[in-house]
Design a protein around this motif. Structure first.
Motif, PDB file in Angstrom:
ATOM      1  N   ILE A 241       0.839  -1.204   0.000  1.00  0.00           N
ATOM      2  CA  ILE A 241       0.000   0.000   0.000  1.00  0.00           C
ATOM      3  C   ILE A 241       0.872   1.250   0.000  1.00  0.00           C
ATOM      4  N   TRP A 242       1.924   1.246   0.820  1.00  0.00           N
ATOM      5  CA  TRP A 242       2.807   2.409   0.903  1.00  0.00           C
ATOM      6  C   TRP A 242       3.533   2.629  -0.422  1.00  0.00           C
ATOM      7  N   TYR A 243       3.988   1.542  -1.045  1.00  0.00           N
ATOM      8  CA  TYR A 243       4.665   1.619  -2.337  1.00  0.00           C
ATOM      9  C   TYR A 243       3.707   2.153  -3.402  1.00  0.00           C
ATOM     10  N   LEU A 244       2.490   1.623  -3.422  1.00  0.00           N
ATOM     11  CA  LEU A 244       1.479   2.070  -4.382  1.00  0.00           C
ATOM     12  C   LEU A 244       1.105   3.527  -4.139  1.00  0.00           C
ATOM     13  N   TRP A 245       0.927   3.904  -2.881  1.00  0.00           N
ATOM     14  CA  TRP A 245       0.578   5.285  -2.538  1.00  0.00           C
ATOM     15  C   TRP A 245       1.638   6.252  -3.058  1.00  0.00           C
ATOM     16  N   GLY A 246       2.898   5.910  -2.881  1.00  0.00           N
ATOM     17  CA  GLY A 246       3.972   6.756  -3.392  1.00  0.00           C
ATOM     18  C   GLY A 246       3.951   6.854  -4.908  1.00  0.00           C
ATOM     19  N   ALA A 247       3.616   5.762  -5.553  1.00  0.00           N
ATOM     20  CA  ALA A 247       3.607   5.728  -7.021  1.00  0.00           C
ATOM     21  C   ALA A 247       2.431   6.495  -7.626  1.00  0.00           C
ATOM     22  N   ILE A 248       1.326   6.601  -6.904  1.00  0.00           N
ATOM     23  CA  ILE A 248       0.150   7.298  -7.456  1.00  0.00           C
ATOM     24  C   ILE A 248      -0.020   8.699  -6.880  1.00  0.00           C
ATOM     25  N   SER A 249       0.955   9.154  -6.137  1.00  0.00           N
ATOM     26  CA  SER A 249       0.806  10.432  -5.429  1.00  0.00           C
ATOM     27  C   SER A 249       0.673  11.650  -6.344  1.00  0.00           C
ATOM     28  N   THR A 250       0.885  11.467  -7.633  1.00  0.00           N
ATOM     29  CA  THR A 250       0.706  12.587  -8.568  1.00  0.00           C
ATOM     30  C   THR A 250      -0.571  12.455  -9.391  1.00  0.00           C
ATOM     31  N   GLN A 251      -1.379  11.467  -9.097  1.00  0.00           N
ATOM     32  CA  GLN A 251      -2.554  11.162  -9.926  1.00  0.00           C
ATOM     33  C   GLN A 251      -3.843  11.675  -9.292  1.00  0.00           C
ATOM     34  N   TRP A 252      -3.932  12.969  -9.090  1.00  0.00           N
ATOM     35  CA  TRP A 252      -5.090  13.571  -8.426  1.00  0.00           C
ATOM     36  C   TRP A 252      -6.022  14.242  -9.414  1.00  0.00           C
TER      37      TRP A 252
ATOM     38  N   PHE B  27      -8.741  19.526  -4.249  1.00  0.00           N
ATOM     39  CA  PHE B  27      -8.488  18.119  -4.553  1.00  0.00           C
ATOM     40  C   PHE B  27      -9.805  17.372  -4.469  1.00  0.00           C
ATOM     41  N   VAL B  28     -10.185  16.705  -5.568  1.00  0.00           N
ATOM     42  CA  VAL B  28     -11.456  15.994  -5.652  1.00  0.00           C
ATOM     43  C   VAL B  28     -11.271  14.531  -5.263  1.00  0.00           C
ATOM     44  N   GLY B  29     -10.215  13.908  -5.731  1.00  0.00           N
ATOM     45  CA  GLY B  29      -9.938  12.512  -5.416  1.00  0.00           C
ATOM     46  C   GLY B  29      -8.895  11.960  -6.353  1.00  0.00           C
ATOM     47  N   LEU B  30      -8.528  10.717  -6.096  1.00  0.00           N
ATOM     48  CA  LEU B  30      -7.552  10.051  -6.953  1.00  0.00           C
ATOM     49  C   LEU B  30      -8.159   9.681  -8.291  1.00  0.00           C
ATOM     50  N   ASP B  31      -7.310   9.589  -9.286  1.00  0.00           N
ATOM     51  CA  ASP B  31      -7.701   9.078 -10.592  1.00  0.00           C
ATOM     52  C   ASP B  31      -7.614   7.552 -10.489  1.00  0.00           C
TER      53      ASP B  31
ATOM     54  N   ALA C 142      -3.969   1.122 -13.197  1.00  0.00           N
ATOM     55  CA  ALA C 142      -2.890   0.955 -14.177  1.00  0.00           C
ATOM     56  C   ALA C 142      -1.530   0.884 -13.481  1.00  0.00           C
ATOM     57  N   VAL C 143      -1.313   1.744 -12.515  1.00  0.00           N
ATOM     58  CA  VAL C 143      -0.047   1.734 -11.779  1.00  0.00           C
ATOM     59  C   VAL C 143       0.075   0.456 -10.957  1.00  0.00           C
ATOM     60  N   ALA C 144      -1.002   0.047 -10.303  1.00  0.00           N
ATOM     61  CA  ALA C 144      -0.985  -1.189  -9.516  1.00  0.00           C
ATOM     62  C   ALA C 144      -0.644  -2.378 -10.405  1.00  0.00           C
ATOM     63  N   GLU C 145      -1.221  -2.428 -11.588  1.00  0.00           N
ATOM     64  CA  GLU C 145      -0.931  -3.526 -12.519  1.00  0.00           C
ATOM     65  C   GLU C 145       0.538  -3.504 -12.936  1.00  0.00           C
ATOM     66  N   THR C 146       1.051  -2.321 -13.221  1.00  0.00           N
ATOM     67  CA  THR C 146       2.454  -2.174 -13.603  1.00  0.00           C
ATOM     68  C   THR C 146       3.385  -2.641 -12.483  1.00  0.00           C
ATOM     69  N   LEU C 147       3.006  -2.351 -11.251  1.00  0.00           N
ATOM     70  CA  LEU C 147       3.826  -2.736 -10.093  1.00  0.00           C
ATOM     71  C   LEU C 147       3.531  -4.154  -9.616  1.00  0.00           C
ATOM     72  N   ASP C 148       2.618  -4.821 -10.296  1.00  0.00           N
ATOM     73  CA  ASP C 148       2.219  -6.191  -9.949  1.00  0.00           C
ATOM     74  C   ASP C 148       1.628  -6.256  -8.530  1.00  0.00           C
TER      75      ASP C 148
ATOM     76  N   LEU D  77      -8.766   5.421   2.575  1.00  0.00           N
ATOM     77  CA  LEU D  77      -8.533   6.136   3.837  1.00  0.00           C
ATOM     78  C   LEU D  77      -7.408   7.159   3.687  1.00  0.00           C
ATOM     79  N   LEU D  78      -6.335   6.759   3.016  1.00  0.00           N
ATOM     80  CA  LEU D  78      -5.248   7.703   2.759  1.00  0.00           C
ATOM     81  C   LEU D  78      -5.732   8.867   1.896  1.00  0.00           C
ATOM     82  N   GLU D  79      -6.523   8.540   0.892  1.00  0.00           N
ATOM     83  CA  GLU D  79      -7.073   9.560  -0.016  1.00  0.00           C
ATOM     84  C   GLU D  79      -7.943  10.554   0.747  1.00  0.00           C
ATOM     85  N   LEU D  80      -8.851  10.058   1.564  1.00  0.00           N
ATOM     86  CA  LEU D  80      -9.747  10.941   2.316  1.00  0.00           C
ATOM     87  C   LEU D  80      -8.982  11.816   3.303  1.00  0.00           C
ATOM     88  N   SER D  81      -7.978  11.243   3.941  1.00  0.00           N
ATOM     89  CA  SER D  81      -7.151  12.021   4.868  1.00  0.00           C
ATOM     90  C   SER D  81      -6.399  13.120   4.127  1.00  0.00           C
ATOM     91  N   TYR D  82      -5.829  12.779   2.984  1.00  0.00           N
ATOM     92  CA  TYR D  82      -5.094  13.746   2.181  1.00  0.00           C
ATOM     93  C   TYR D  82      -6.004  14.876   1.700  1.00  0.00           C
TER      94      TYR D  82
END
Length: 97
Positions: free
Chosen positions: A34-45, A55-59, A65-71, A84-89
């Motif tokens: 989750i932490w790895y994925l969160w870091g990887a999608i942190s620009t996808q707002w 900020f409306v929410g994550l894309d 797509a990123v999760a699939e790329t990271l397996d 939960l991370l998204e709502l907090s952010y």
């Protein structure tokens, strides 16, 4: 004392953070993906602009797509934690200053 006055905040040194109230908690291994994925999608707002940037929410297309790329399989548990991370952010970023 203000956060910026603490030695660990000034020096950004892990050794000086021991016992400090701002010391980072240890990451539980169950949350590594989750932490790895969160870091990887942190620009996808999704954002909106009016009087200010909102900020409306994550894309979520990008999330999958990123999760699939990271397996990383998006399980219900991982999705719940990302939300939960998204709502907090969003709450912190959209708070009026």
């Amino acid at each position: 004392m203000a956060k910026q006055d603490y030695p660990c905040y000034k020096n950004r040194s892990a050794s000086s953070c021991n016992g400090c109230e701002f010391e980072r908690p240890e990451l539980d291994p169950i949350n590594y993906d989750i932490w790895y994925l969160w870091g990887a999608i942190s620009t996808q707002w999704r954002t909106a602009v009016g009087e200010r940037l909102v900020f409306v929410g994550l894309d979520y297309v990008a999330l999958y797509a990123v999760a699939e790329t990271l397996d990383i399989e998006i399980t219900p548990a991982i999705l719940a934690k990302i939300r939960l991370l998204e709502l907090s952010y969003i709450s912190r970023k959209n708070a009026k200053k």
